[in-house]
Scaffold this motif. Structure first.
Motif, PDB file in Angstrom:
ATOM      1  N   ALA A 210       0.850  -1.200   0.000  1.00 51.51           N
ATOM      2  CA  ALA A 210       0.000   0.000   0.000  1.00 51.51           C
ATOM      3  C   ALA A 210       0.886   1.250   0.000  1.00 51.51           C
ATOM      4  CB  ALA A 210      -0.910  -0.003   1.230  1.00 51.51           C
ATOM      5  N   GLN A 211       0.392   2.300  -0.631  1.00 52.94           N
ATOM      6  CA  GLN A 211       1.187   3.527  -0.756  1.00 52.94           C
ATOM      7  C   GLN A 211       0.775   4.594   0.243  1.00 52.94           C
ATOM      8  OE1 GLN A 211       3.755   3.955  -3.110  1.00 52.94           O
ATOM      9  NE2 GLN A 211       3.462   1.749  -3.306  1.00 52.94           N
ATOM     10  N   ALA A 212      -0.478   4.588   0.629  1.00 52.84           N
ATOM     11  CA  ALA A 212      -0.987   5.653   1.491  1.00 52.84           C
ATOM     12  C   ALA A 212      -2.088   5.114   2.397  1.00 52.84           C
ATOM     13  CB  ALA A 212      -1.526   6.803   0.641  1.00 52.84           C
ATOM     14  N   VAL A 213      -2.306   5.809   3.512  1.00 48.38           N
ATOM     15  CA  VAL A 213      -3.382   5.427   4.439  1.00 48.38           C
ATOM     16  C   VAL A 213      -4.220   6.647   4.815  1.00 48.38           C
ATOM     17  CG1 VAL A 213      -2.304   3.402   5.506  1.00 48.38           C
ATOM     18  CG2 VAL A 213      -1.788   5.688   6.392  1.00 48.38           C
ATOM     19  N   VAL A 214      -5.453   6.366   5.212  1.00 49.88           N
ATOM     20  CA  VAL A 214      -6.308   7.425   5.751  1.00 49.88           C
ATOM     21  C   VAL A 214      -6.601   7.120   7.218  1.00 49.88           C
ATOM     22  CG1 VAL A 214      -7.421   8.115   3.597  1.00 49.88           C
ATOM     23  CG2 VAL A 214      -8.406   6.256   4.935  1.00 49.88           C
ATOM     24  N   TRP A 215      -6.748   8.163   8.004  1.00 53.99           N
ATOM     25  CA  TRP A 215      -7.137   8.047   9.414  1.00 53.99           C
ATOM     26  C   TRP A 215      -8.655   8.034   9.464  1.00 53.99           C
ATOM     27  CZ3 TRP A 215      -3.918   8.093  13.832  1.00 53.99           C
ATOM     28  CH2 TRP A 215      -4.566   8.268  15.056  1.00 53.99           C
ATOM     29  N   MET A 216      -9.225   7.025  10.100  1.00 53.41           N
ATOM     30  CA  MET A 216     -10.684   6.909  10.187  1.00 53.41           C
ATOM     31  C   MET A 216     -11.146   7.115  11.616  1.00 53.41           C
ATOM     32  SD  MET A 216     -11.170   3.466   7.950  1.00 53.41           S
ATOM     33  CE  MET A 216     -12.937   3.378   8.124  1.00 53.41           C
ATOM     34  N   THR A 217     -12.006   8.071  11.818  1.00 53.93           N
ATOM     35  CA  THR A 217     -12.580   8.261  13.155  1.00 53.93           C
ATOM     36  C   THR A 217     -13.832   7.399  13.315  1.00 53.93           C
ATOM     37  OG1 THR A 217     -14.011  10.071  12.461  1.00 53.93           O
ATOM     38  CG2 THR A 217     -11.801  10.666  13.235  1.00 53.93           C
ATOM     39  N   ALA A 218     -14.343   7.332  14.549  1.00 53.54           N
ATOM     40  CA  ALA A 218     -15.491   6.477  14.844  1.00 53.54           C
ATOM     41  C   ALA A 218     -16.812   7.107  14.408  1.00 53.54           C
ATOM     42  CB  ALA A 218     -15.532   6.139  16.326  1.00 53.54           C
ATOM     43  N   GLY A 219     -16.766   8.357  13.983  1.00 55.60           N
ATOM     44  CA  GLY A 219     -17.959   8.942  13.374  1.00 55.60           C
ATOM     45  C   GLY A 219     -19.128   9.193  14.305  1.00 55.60           C
ATOM     46  N   ASP A 220     -18.856   9.492  15.578  1.00 56.76           N
ATOM     47  CA  ASP A 220     -19.972   9.873  16.445  1.00 56.76           C
ATOM     48  C   ASP A 220     -19.595  11.139  17.218  1.00 56.76           C
ATOM     49  OD1 ASP A 220     -18.280   9.031  18.494  1.00 56.76           O
ATOM     50  OD2 ASP A 220     -19.225   7.064  18.647  1.00 56.76           O
ATOM     51  N   ALA A 221     -20.460  11.535  18.128  1.00 54.91           N
ATOM     52  CA  ALA A 221     -20.276  12.812  18.831  1.00 54.91           C
ATOM     53  C   ALA A 221     -19.066  12.799  19.764  1.00 54.91           C
ATOM     54  CB  ALA A 221     -21.544  13.136  19.633  1.00 54.91           C
ATOM     55  N   ARG A 222     -18.535  11.598  20.065  1.00 51.45           N
ATOM     56  CA  ARG A 222     -17.406  11.526  21.001  1.00 51.45           C
ATOM     57  C   ARG A 222     -16.047  11.726  20.328  1.00 51.45           C
ATOM     58  NH1 ARG A 222     -18.132   5.941  23.036  1.00 51.45           N
ATOM     59  NH2 ARG A 222     -16.111   6.236  23.986  1.00 51.45           N
ATOM     60  N   VAL A 223     -16.017  11.831  19.004  1.00 53.81           N
ATOM     61  CA  VAL A 223     -14.741  12.021  18.309  1.00 53.81           C
ATOM     62  C   VAL A 223     -14.135  13.377  18.712  1.00 53.81           C
ATOM     63  CG1 VAL A 223     -13.637  12.327  16.063  1.00 53.81           C
ATOM     64  CG2 VAL A 223     -15.379  10.562  16.356  1.00 53.81           C
ATOM     65  N   CYS A 224     -12.867  13.355  19.146  1.00 57.59           N
ATOM     66  CA  CYS A 224     -12.242  14.591  19.623  1.00 57.59           C
ATOM     67  C   CYS A 224     -11.626  15.360  18.445  1.00 57.59           C
ATOM     68  CB  CYS A 224     -11.188  14.282  20.681  1.00 57.59           C
ATOM     69  SG  CYS A 224      -9.741  13.431  20.038  1.00 57.59           S
TER      70      CYS A 224
END
Ligand SMILES: [Zn+2]
Length: 257
Positions: A210-224
């Motif tokens: 793989a050449q690149a990655v993305v950061w994935m958040t949990a997608g709810d109100a608690r994401v800082c």
């Protein structure tokens, strides 16, 4: 490209077994490490620490609370540092190795399996360490365990020292209760398990080219904000990505871009 957010409330496809396994990994690691900690802590007896602290601050003077707490924390740390923490250290190293393998297995499934397919995947067979391999080296696992333990002992001594300094009735019992709850170790090991998991994931992505990655958040109100920024700034090169976890109890993940 679709938004990288996972949405933990409604996990789809490959992310369902990935997150189910990750949750189980943390629960198992917590249980193993805390059991080892309690066994290592057994019979600790903080009476000498109380005595050392009383001697350091002087019973008759009335020093500032901060100084009392610091002296108590230093005394507790002295008692804690005299122990080997053999079981806790071994449990931490084992948890880090398992987390690395679990991260690798998840990463491998993500790059090799149809991402809409939510069937569970297997953990890898044992393999010698190389770049892109499932396993963390013994050296890295031991170093991880040592640094987690050092951080946890220091944090635990600070909290226990504070309880000791603030307790009129039973400084020894209060401080021992703080150590017994294992909270500092739990937080520190959570970070270590997540970091090893993230390293395992990256190792699988590296191994798959793989050449690149993305950061994935949990997608709810608690994401800082920190995690949200990491997601917004995606994609990253594999070696330039921010490392998991962004903080204790971080639920984020890395995915190939
Ligand atoms: Zn996060």
């Amino acid at each position: 490209m679709p938004s990288p957010t996972i949405n933990l409330a409604d996990v789809k496809g490959i992310w369902r077994p990935v997150y189910a396994r990750r949750q189980a990994l943390h629960a198992t690691a917590d249980a193993i490490i805390l059991a080892a900690w309690r066994a290592d802590l057994h019979g600790i007896g903080l009476a000498p620490a109380v005595a050392a602290w009383r001697q350091a601050t002087g019973e008759t003077v009335d020093p500032a609370t901060q100084r009392r707490r610091q002296a108590a924390a230093a005394a507790v740390l002295g008692t804690l540092s005299a122990r080997s923490w053999r079981r806790t250290r071994a449990a931490l190293a084992l948890a880090a190795k398992r987390a690395h393998r679990a991260g690798w297995a998840a990463g491998h499934a993500i790059v090799t399996q149809d991402n809409a397919d939510d069937t569970d995947f297997e953990e890898p067979a044992d393999s010698p360490y190389r770049i892109g391999s499932p396993d963390m080296t013994d050296h890295t696992a031991d170093a991880t365990a040592a640094s987690v333990l050092t951080a946890a002992l220091r944090a635990g001594a600070n909290r226990a020292g504070r309880a000791m300094a603030d307790s009129e009735e039973d400084p020894e019992g209060e401080a021992e209760g703080i150590l017994g709850d294992g909270l500092d170790l739990e937080l520190a090991s959570d970070v270590a398990v997540s970091a090893a998991y993230g390293a395992g994931m990256l190792s699988a992505y590296l191994g798959a080219g793989a050449q690149a990655v993305v950061w994935m958040t949990a997608g709810d109100a608690r994401v800082c904000n920190l995690c949200q920024d990491n997601e917004t700034d995606s994609p990253y090169s594999l070696l330039g990505a921010p490392s998991l976890p962004a903080h204790a109890r971080c639920r984020c993940c890395l995915a190939p871009a």
